[in-house]
Design a protein around this motif. Structure first.
Motif, PDB file in Angstrom:
ATOM      1  N   LYS A 271       1.404  -1.486   0.308  1.00 35.89           N
ATOM      2  CA  LYS A 271      -0.191   0.129  -0.284  1.00 35.89           C
ATOM      3  C   LYS A 271       1.008   1.165  -0.640  1.00 35.89           C
ATOM      4  N   GLU A 314     -10.936   6.588   1.493  1.00 38.11           N
ATOM      5  CA  GLU A 314     -11.130   5.485   0.798  1.00 38.11           C
ATOM      6  C   GLU A 314     -11.231   5.092  -0.664  1.00 38.11           C
ATOM      7  N   GLU A 353      -6.464   4.850   4.095  1.00 38.00           N
ATOM      8  CA  GLU A 353      -6.167   3.761   4.850  1.00 38.00           C
ATOM      9  C   GLU A 353      -6.824   4.530   6.195  1.00 38.00           C
ATOM     10  N   TRP A 412       0.039   6.432  10.151  1.00 39.55           N
ATOM     11  CA  TRP A 412       0.057   6.281   8.642  1.00 39.55           C
ATOM     12  C   TRP A 412       1.467   5.050   7.956  1.00 39.55           C
ATOM     13  N   GLY A 415       1.037   1.845   9.775  1.00 40.04           N
ATOM     14  CA  GLY A 415      -0.116   1.349  10.278  1.00 40.04           C
ATOM     15  C   GLY A 415      -0.706   1.512  11.807  1.00 40.04           C
TER      16      GLY A 415
END
Length: 434
Positions: A271, A314, A353, A412, A415
């Protein structure tokens, strides 16, 4: 007299077959008859130290047996490659000296509640996961400085104690300042940065900022770090171009340099690999339409909340840049769009995310009369802003800038579920210890 070289776990790959001495702390240990396996950590990595009873004195073997979790010790041994071991190397121990035996360590391998861990943050930072996060944070900080230093920016340090607010005093920490009345902890260095931009062209500041916002969400801290570039002769498009180049550089640098840490954090790096220019750019009005299509009853003119930002984010696999916000929800210093007075030339960058806003920026109002009117419209005392108005009186030019929150960015990239892990000692509305 020659100086004995210091060895660290990160250097073991260059010393295979040699005898070295390491100093650190016991991360974990296990025994198997005449063999003891000690996991040593020294801040640069982890290594398994194998203590075989037949290779060491009885005194050394007993010392290995006495070691408790987080005891400090010095160990000497021969380095060998061992792909099955943590870090890929092992130490065949020949000598071991205890530096300090630790008392019973409160943080054990079992599960602990988050409040317990935060209460023991001074010890929690030693854990493997927290070490990985803090190393990523350090690399993000270096990447930020490297980017601006290599793009012609000059570091410009604004004050932390200020006599006025950038955006009103409702979310500022107030203090009595000797005989001068009230002063505040800064919520942004931006106003001062503007003076730097008109002196040096392109400047940036990087330091702690404070928000007395009574929010308990996972996206808020009362003390956090922010980097704020400010550029003379930049319009909103220039500002957005710089922001996306900057974000791409930081993310790709961490991806390249922190593979081991991201692996420890079990981060889905695929990602992050998508974080490359160009980023999608949509207007506030287009963002409102996205929310409405998702069934949200959102009224044009309101500001986006965290849930709104998540829903908008999203829709994209990389950060989305939302520009031209309603004038009424943004700060007094933002320039109105000449083509539509209802919106200002502002941009927020929303991370994917569900991580929300990581950058807020704008083109600044460079017209003296319009800025004076905005200050009045916001009910701010003009006397506090006379120095700021001087920037428009003496050689005003179009200029822009933005601020990026370090902890949100680290959260970010790593995660994380909460910002509290992205800073060594988090400060929240219900916590100011340890």
């Amino acid at each position: 007299m020659s100086i004995k070289p210091k060895f660290y776990i990160k250097d073991l790959k260059d010393n295979v077959g040699e005898e070295v001495s390491l100093k650190g702390w016991l991360y974990n240990k296990r025994s198997s008859g005449k063999i003891k396996f000690l996991i040593l950590r020294d801040g640069t990595g982890y290594v398994q130290c194998v203590v075989f009873k037949g290779n060491v004195s009885e005194e050394v073997f007993d010392a290995a047996d006495k070691l408790t979790q987080e005891s400090s010790f010095e160990v000497t041994g021969k380095v060998k490659e061992e792909p099955r071991s943590i870090g890929g190397y092992e130490l065949d121990v020949t000598d071991l000296k205890i530096i300090s035996l630790a008392q019973e360590y409160p943080i054990t391998p079992k599960e602990h509640g988050i409040e317990f861990l935060i209460d023991n943050r001074h010890l929690w930072v030693r854990s493997k996961r927290q070490v990985a996060i803090l190393k990523v944070r350090a690399r993000v900080v270096k990447a930020i400085r490297d980017f601006f230093d290599s793009h012609g920016f000059t570091l410009f340090d604004p004050p932390i104690i200020t006599p006025n607010a950038c955006e009103g005093t409702s979310t500022l920490f107030e203090m009595d300042y000797f005989d001068l009345g009230k002063a505040y902890l800064t919520q942004s260095g931006q106003l001062y940065e503007e003076s730097g931009a008109l002196a040096l062209g392109k400047v940036y500041s990087f330091g702690p900022t404070f928000r007395a916002e009574k929010s308990k969400t996972r996206r808020h801290l009362t003390e956090f770090w922010m980097v704020e570039p400010e550029m003379a002769f930049y319009d909103l498009d220039d500002d957005m171009d710089l922001a996306e180049e900057f974000i791409e550089y930081v993310v790709q640098t961490v991806l390249n340099d922190c593979k081991e840490e991201l692996n420890i954090l079990e981060r889905d790096t695929s990602k992050l690999e998508n974080i490359k220019r160009p980023f999608p750019r949509i207007s506030y009005t287009e963002a409102v339409e996205i929310l409405k299509k998702k069934g949200v009853d959102f009224q044009w003119g309101n500001d986006f909340g965290g849930a709104d930002e998540t829903l908008i984010g999203e829709e994209f696999d990389r950060p989305v840049m939302i520009h031209r916000y309603p004038t009424e929800v943004k700060a007094f210093y933002m320039k109105r769009d000449p083509e539509n007075e209802k919106v200002v030339l502002a941009v927020d960058v929303i991370a994917p995310e569900g991580y929300g806003e990581i950058i807020g920026g704008s083109q600044r109002e460079d017209n003296l009369d319009l800025l004076l009117q905005r200050i009045k419209d916001h009910g701010l005392p003009q006397s506090y802003f006379e120095w700021y108005l001087d920037l428009r009186r003496f050689g005003s030019v179009p200029h822009s800038g933005f601020g990026l929150g370090l902890e949100r960015t680290v959260s970010w990239i790593c995660g994380l579920e909460h910002l509290r892990e992205a800073i060594p000692f988090p400060r929240m509305i219900y916590r100011n210890t340890p």
